[in-house]
Design a protein around this motif. Structure first.
Motif, short mmCIF file in Angstrom:
data_model
loop_
_atom_site.label_atom_id
_atom_site.label_comp_id
_atom_site.label_asym_id
_atom_site.label_seq_id
_atom_site.Cartn_x
_atom_site.Cartn_y
_atom_site.Cartn_z
N LYS A 168 27.36 40.23 28.31
CA LYS A 168 28.06 41.27 29.10
C LYS A 168 28.10 42.61 28.38
O LYS A 168 28.63 43.59 28.91
N ALA A 178 34.84 37.54 27.97
CA ALA A 178 33.66 38.15 28.59
C ALA A 178 34.06 39.06 29.75
O ALA A 178 33.44 40.11 29.98
N GLN A 179 35.11 38.66 30.46
CA GLN A 179 35.59 39.49 31.57
C GLN A 179 36.08 40.86 31.07
O GLN A 179 35.85 41.89 31.70
N CYS A 187 29.94 36.88 25.87
CA CYS A 187 30.35 38.29 25.66
C CYS A 187 29.14 39.16 25.33
O CYS A 187 29.05 40.30 25.78
N GLU A 192 32.99 42.86 30.03
CA GLU A 192 32.26 43.32 31.23
C GLU A 192 32.93 44.56 31.83
O GLU A 192 32.27 45.51 32.24
N ARG A 193 34.26 44.57 31.83
CA ARG A 193 34.96 45.73 32.41
C ARG A 193 34.68 47.00 31.61
O ARG A 193 34.47 48.06 32.18
N ARG A 206 31.29 48.23 32.37
CA ARG A 206 31.26 48.82 33.71
C ARG A 206 31.86 50.24 33.70
O ARG A 206 31.28 51.18 34.26
#
Ligand code: KMH
Ligand code: ZN
Length: 271
Positions: free
Chosen positions: A40, A240-241, A37, A244-245, A248
Motif C-alpha cells: 500500500k 495497511a488501511q 503495508c 493506504e489512506r 491516497r
C-alpha cells in the motif's frame, strides 16, 4: 518535492489487542502485515516485537526471526526500535542493533511517558549512537520534545554523529510535545540544515500532522504503535488501511510515494 516516505509502526510496545483486536503480535503476523503495508506504499517498517505471551521484548532472537520472515517477501527498509518499552534497561534495548539493520531509532533525551519515564540520558544516547555508527546502521533521531533536537546537535558537536540527520517527531505523547500544528512548525524550524524529517502523531493528531508533513515536504509515520483508530470511535481494520489512506491523500495533493529503494536514496542508505 522529494517523494514521500511512509513508515509503518505496526506493533509498538504498549498497544494491546484490547486497544485493537487486529494488532499483529507473532513474527508471522507482523511479517504478513508488513508485506500488506509495503504493497500500500510503506517503505520503512519501524519494528517492535513481542514474546510468545504478546509482551514487548527486545530479544535479538525474536527480532532476527521476524526480520528474516519480513525479508522473505519484502524489500522494505527495516528500522529496529531501540526504545523498546520504558521499563527496559539499555543493554536490553540495544540488542536488535547487533543484527545490523539498515536503520534503528535513537531517542534524543528523557521524557515523561504517560505515568512512566522514558529514560535516555546522554551517556546512553552516546553509546547507542556509537554502536550504530560502528555498524553502519542509520539512526532515526526520535524527538519527543523540541529540546531533544539540541541533544542530537550535541552528538554532532562531539563528532559522534554526522550531518545530515534524519529525525522523527513523535508528537502528542502525554509528557512530550503536543500534537498541534504550531508545534510541528517549530520543530521543523529548529532542525539543522539538510535534515530530513518525518512525523508520528499520536492518536487523533496522526492524520492532521501527517497531512501537514505531506504538504511541507516531510515524511509520515502511521500505525498501531501510534494510533489504532481510522476515525473518531472507529477502529482501523489494519495498519495497511492507515498506510493506504496516507498514500491516497499524498496522491490527491500531488506528492508521489517513494518505493523502498527510492527511500534508501533519499535517506542515503545505500551501503
Ligand atoms: N515504547 C516507547 C517507550 C522507539 O521505538 O524508539 C519508546 C519507543 C521509541 O517506542
Ligand atoms: Zn517505537
Amino acid at each position: 518535492m522529494n517523494k514521500l516516505i511512509i513508515t509503518v509502526a505496526p506493533v509498538g510496545a504498549e498497544t494491546t489487542r484490547r486497544d485493537n483486536p487486529n494488532l499483529p503480535l507473532s513474527p508471522e503476523e507482523i511479517a504478513e502485515e508488513v508485506f500488506r503495508c509495503e504493497k500500500k506504499g510503506a517503505s520503512i517498517v519501524h519494528l517492535h516485537v513481542r514474546d510468545a505471551d504478546g509482551n514487548a521484548t527486545q530479544s535479538k532472537d525474536v527480532f532476527e526471526e521476524t526480520i528474516n520472515l519480513i525479508k522473505k517477501q519484502s524489500n522494505i527498509i527495516i528500522q529496529t526500535s531501540t526504545g523498546g518499552a520504558s521499563w527496559m534497561k539499555a543493554e536490553e534495548r540495544l540488542q536488535p542493533v547487533m543484527l545490523n539493520p539498515e536503520m534503528a531509532t535513537l531517542t534524543a533525551g528523557t521524557v515523561n511517558f504517560g505515568e512512566e519515564v522514558f529514560s535516555n540520558p546522554m551517556p546512553m544516547m552516546t553509546e547507542f549512537a556509537k554502536q550504530m555508527v560502528e555498524r553502519g546502521v542509520k539512526p532515526e533521531i526520535e524527538v519527543f520534545e523540541v529540546g531533544m533536537i539540541h541533544n542530537a546537535l550535541a552528538l554532532i558537536k562531539k563528532e559522534i554523529l554526522k550531518l545530515p540527520l534524519h529525525f522523527d517527531f513523535v508528537m502528542g505523547v502525554p509528557g512530550g510535545i503536543g500534537g498541534e500544528p504550531r508545534h510541528l512548525v517549530h520543530m521543523i524550524e529548529s532542525l539543522p540544515p539538510g535534515s530530513t524529517w518525518s512525523v508520528a502523531g499520536i492518536g487523533r493528531s496522526e492524520l492532521p500532522l501527517a497531512t501537514m508533513a505531506i504538504v511541507m515536504g516531510g515524511h509520515v509515520r502511521v500505525g498501531f504503535e501510534d494510533n489504532v483508530y481510522y476515525a473518531k470511535g472507529v477502529l482501523a481494520d489494519s495498519n495497511a488501511q492507515l498506510v493506504e489512506r496516507i498514500a491516497r491523500i499524498a496522491g490527491e495533493l500531488g506528492r508521489q510515494v517513494a518505493t523502498p529503494d527510492e527511500a534508501r536514496g533519499i535517506l542515503g542508505l545505500i551501503r
